[in-house]
Design a protein around this motif. Structure first.
Motif, PDB file in Angstrom:
ATOM      1  N   LEU A   5       2.479  42.864  12.980  1.00 23.60           N
ATOM      2  CA  LEU A   5       3.492  41.921  13.416  1.00 23.60           C
ATOM      3  C   LEU A   5       3.256  41.551  14.870  1.00 23.60           C
ATOM      4  O   LEU A   5       2.933  42.405  15.700  1.00 23.60           O
ATOM      5  CB  LEU A   5       4.891  42.530  13.262  1.00 23.60           C
ATOM      6  N   VAL A   6       3.417  40.265  15.179  1.00 25.32           N
ATOM      7  CA  VAL A   6       3.274  39.813  16.551  1.00 25.32           C
ATOM      8  C   VAL A   6       4.378  40.426  17.394  1.00 25.32           C
ATOM      9  O   VAL A   6       5.558  40.344  17.045  1.00 25.32           O
ATOM     10  CB  VAL A   6       3.345  38.282  16.633  1.00 25.32           C
ATOM     11  N   GLY A   7       3.998  40.995  18.505  1.00 26.60           N
ATOM     12  CA  GLY A   7       5.004  41.594  19.367  1.00 26.60           C
ATOM     13  C   GLY A   7       5.430  42.986  18.925  1.00 26.60           C
ATOM     14  O   GLY A   7       6.450  43.501  19.359  1.00 26.60           O
ATOM     15  N   GLU A   8       4.671  43.621  18.023  1.00 29.48           N
ATOM     16  CA  GLU A   8       5.009  44.961  17.573  1.00 29.48           C
ATOM     17  C   GLU A   8       4.826  45.938  18.726  1.00 29.48           C
ATOM     18  O   GLU A   8       3.796  45.947  19.392  1.00 29.48           O
ATOM     19  CB  GLU A   8       4.093  45.351  16.415  1.00 29.48           C
ATOM     20  N   PRO A   9       5.807  46.766  19.021  1.00 31.79           N
ATOM     21  CA  PRO A   9       5.719  47.660  20.177  1.00 31.79           C
ATOM     22  C   PRO A   9       4.688  48.745  19.970  1.00 31.79           C
ATOM     23  O   PRO A   9       4.548  49.278  18.884  1.00 31.79           O
ATOM     24  CB  PRO A   9       7.127  48.244  20.292  1.00 31.79           C
ATOM     25  N   GLU A  10       3.969  49.055  21.042  1.00 30.39           N
ATOM     26  CA  GLU A  10       3.035  50.168  21.030  1.00 30.39           C
ATOM     27  C   GLU A  10       3.569  51.224  22.002  1.00 30.39           C
ATOM     28  O   GLU A  10       3.743  50.967  23.194  1.00 30.39           O
ATOM     29  CB  GLU A  10       1.641  49.718  21.474  1.00 30.39           C
ATOM     30  N   THR A  11       3.820  52.397  21.493  1.00 32.07           N
ATOM     31  CA  THR A  11       4.388  53.455  22.320  1.00 32.07           C
ATOM     32  C   THR A  11       3.308  54.064  23.189  1.00 32.07           C
ATOM     33  O   THR A  11       2.284  54.534  22.684  1.00 32.07           O
ATOM     34  CB  THR A  11       5.020  54.551  21.440  1.00 32.07           C
ATOM     35  N   THR A  12       3.520  54.029  24.494  1.00 29.45           N
ATOM     36  CA  THR A  12       2.562  54.600  25.432  1.00 29.45           C
ATOM     37  C   THR A  12       3.005  55.972  25.912  1.00 29.45           C
ATOM     38  O   THR A  12       2.205  56.814  26.253  1.00 29.45           O
ATOM     39  CB  THR A  12       2.393  53.679  26.649  1.00 29.45           C
ATOM     40  N   ASN A  24      -2.140  36.072  15.228  1.00 28.47           N
ATOM     41  CA  ASN A  24      -1.880  36.324  13.819  1.00 28.47           C
ATOM     42  C   ASN A  24      -3.178  36.282  13.038  1.00 28.47           C
ATOM     43  O   ASN A  24      -4.016  35.425  13.255  1.00 28.47           O
ATOM     44  CB  ASN A  24      -0.927  35.259  13.258  1.00 28.47           C
ATOM     45  N   ARG A  25      -3.340  37.201  12.112  1.00 27.26           N
ATOM     46  CA  ARG A  25      -4.526  37.233  11.271  1.00 27.26           C
ATOM     47  C   ARG A  25      -4.114  36.987   9.827  1.00 27.26           C
ATOM     48  O   ARG A  25      -3.007  37.279   9.423  1.00 27.26           O
ATOM     49  CB  ARG A  25      -5.236  38.591  11.377  1.00 27.26           C
ATOM     50  N   GLY A  26      -5.054  36.448   9.036  1.00 25.24           N
ATOM     51  CA  GLY A  26      -4.786  36.253   7.629  1.00 25.24           C
ATOM     52  C   GLY A  26      -4.047  34.961   7.350  1.00 25.24           C
ATOM     53  O   GLY A  26      -4.045  34.030   8.141  1.00 25.24           O
ATOM     54  N   LEU A  27      -3.400  34.910   6.184  1.00 19.66           N
ATOM     55  CA  LEU A  27      -2.737  33.702   5.726  1.00 19.66           C
ATOM     56  C   LEU A  27      -1.317  33.658   6.266  1.00 19.66           C
ATOM     57  O   LEU A  27      -0.361  34.079   5.606  1.00 19.66           O
ATOM     58  CB  LEU A  27      -2.743  33.646   4.199  1.00 19.66           C
ATOM     59  N   VAL A  28      -1.170  33.170   7.474  1.00 19.16           N
ATOM     60  CA  VAL A  28       0.138  33.098   8.128  1.00 19.16           C
ATOM     61  C   VAL A  28       0.602  31.650   8.143  1.00 19.16           C
ATOM     62  O   VAL A  28      -0.041  30.794   8.741  1.00 19.16           O
ATOM     63  CB  VAL A  28       0.061  33.637   9.571  1.00 19.16           C
ATOM     64  N   LEU A  29       1.713  31.365   7.465  1.00 18.11           N
ATOM     65  CA  LEU A  29       2.227  30.002   7.406  1.00 18.11           C
ATOM     66  C   LEU A  29       3.302  29.850   8.472  1.00 18.11           C
ATOM     67  O   LEU A  29       4.490  29.818   8.192  1.00 18.11           O
ATOM     68  CB  LEU A  29       2.784  29.704   6.006  1.00 18.11           C
ATOM     69  N   ASN A  30       2.870  29.735   9.741  1.00 18.20           N
ATOM     70  CA  ASN A  30       3.792  29.577  10.844  1.00 18.20           C
ATOM     71  C   ASN A  30       3.993  28.092  11.143  1.00 18.20           C
ATOM     72  O   ASN A  30       3.514  27.220  10.416  1.00 18.20           O
ATOM     73  CB  ASN A  30       3.293  30.343  12.071  1.00 18.20           C
ATOM     74  N   ASP A  72       0.335  20.984  17.272  1.00 13.26           N
ATOM     75  CA  ASP A  72       0.091  22.276  16.621  1.00 13.26           C
ATOM     76  C   ASP A  72      -0.924  23.107  17.400  1.00 13.26           C
ATOM     77  O   ASP A  72      -0.840  24.332  17.443  1.00 13.26           O
ATOM     78  CB  ASP A  72      -0.307  22.110  15.148  1.00 13.26           C
ATOM     79  N   GLY A  73      -1.881  22.426  18.050  1.00 15.05           N
ATOM     80  CA  GLY A  73      -2.822  23.163  18.891  1.00 15.05           C
ATOM     81  C   GLY A  73      -2.140  23.784  20.095  1.00 15.05           C
ATOM     82  O   GLY A  73      -2.415  24.934  20.463  1.00 15.05           O
ATOM     83  N   ARG A  78       0.007  28.273  23.117  1.00 18.00           N
ATOM     84  CA  ARG A  78       1.078  28.617  24.065  1.00 18.00           C
ATOM     85  C   ARG A  78       1.920  29.788  23.582  1.00 18.00           C
ATOM     86  O   ARG A  78       2.323  30.648  24.365  1.00 18.00           O
ATOM     87  CB  ARG A  78       1.968  27.388  24.289  1.00 18.00           C
ATOM     88  N   PHE A  79       2.211  29.835  22.274  1.00 22.27           N
ATOM     89  CA  PHE A  79       3.078  30.869  21.739  1.00 22.27           C
ATOM     90  C   PHE A  79       2.326  31.887  20.888  1.00 22.27           C
ATOM     91  O   PHE A  79       2.930  32.585  20.080  1.00 22.27           O
ATOM     92  CB  PHE A  79       4.216  30.233  20.937  1.00 22.27           C
ATOM     93  N   ASN A  80       1.015  31.925  21.058  1.00 22.57           N
ATOM     94  CA  ASN A  80       0.185  32.935  20.402  1.00 22.57           C
ATOM     95  C   ASN A  80       0.363  32.925  18.877  1.00 22.57           C
ATOM     96  O   ASN A  80       0.560  33.965  18.247  1.00 22.57           O
ATOM     97  CB  ASN A  80       0.516  34.326  20.959  1.00 22.57           C
TER      98      ASN A  80
END
Length: 208
Positions: A5-12, A24-30, A72-73, A78-80
């Motif tokens: 998930l975009v923006g998924e937290p990584e605990t440091t 985003n990877r794969g078939l993402v219909l954003n 769309d580009g 801009r919003f990853n």
């Protein structure tokens, strides 16, 4: 299959999280991909408008397609929201629109048929080369060349000029001849470079 998930937290460390937006990877219909899909769906409408000699509508739709391509580009960067699906759909949408407009204008007689054949043949040859490389188990990465980008710009400008001239009743000479010359040169040079690179790639793999 695991999804990232975009923006998924990584605990440091305990109680702390680092937010790192990821592509985003794969078939993402954003949203950018939905805009691209809308551009693809616009293709038959543009062809219908040309067939019905509604050139003003065709020009405005073509203009809207160009704006949507830029939007769309921008959103993807801009919003990853970049995704593998978008990377596949975006050039497909551009080519589908351009080729359809060139063919429709050629059939209607508003554009020399030889240049339509030239433009369409280039794309067919490149796609055929890619398919052959895949069939032989030697896929070739197709990186867009600068000359190819210039060719796309020239094709878009030429098609837009022809549609605008027909829709709003003004003479496009000599600008149409200049753009047609650019399209011809860029098309021949780009397809030659792509095919040379393809032959080199296939020969190198074969030698191994």
């Amino acid at each position: 299959m695991a999804h990232v998930l975009v923006g998924e937290p990584e605990t440091t460390s305990p109680g702390h999280a680092l937010w790192e937006p990821r592509p985003n990877r794969g078939l993402v219909l954003n949203l950018p991909n939905l805009i691209t899909v809308a551009r693809i769906l616009m293709v038959p409408v543009v062809v219908w408008a040309i067939a019905q000699r509604q050139m003003q509508i065709a020009f405005l739709l073509f203009l809207a397609a160009g704006v949507s391509d830029a939007v769309d580009g921008f959103l993807a960067k801009r919003f990853n929201m970049a995704s593998e699906l978008g990377a596949l759909l975006d050039p497909l949408a551009d080519k589908a629109l351009l080729v359809s407009i060139y063919v429709a204008l050629g059939i209607w007689g508003a554009m020399p048929r030889w240049i339509v054949i030239l433009v369409v043949s280039r794309d067919i040859m490149i796609v055929a080369a890619v398919i052959v490389s895949w069939l032989f188990g030697k896929p070739i990465p197709m990186k867009p060349l600068m000359i190819s980008k210039l060719n796309t710009v020239a094709q878009v400008a030429f098609a837009a000029l022809v549609l605008a001239a027909l829709g709003f009743g003004f003479k496009s000479t000599p600008y149409d001849l200049i753009l047609m010359g650019f399209v011809t040169v860029f098309t021949l040079v780009s397809v030659s470079l792509y095919l040379v690179e393809w032959v080199r790639h296939m020969s190198t793999i074969e030698a191994r």
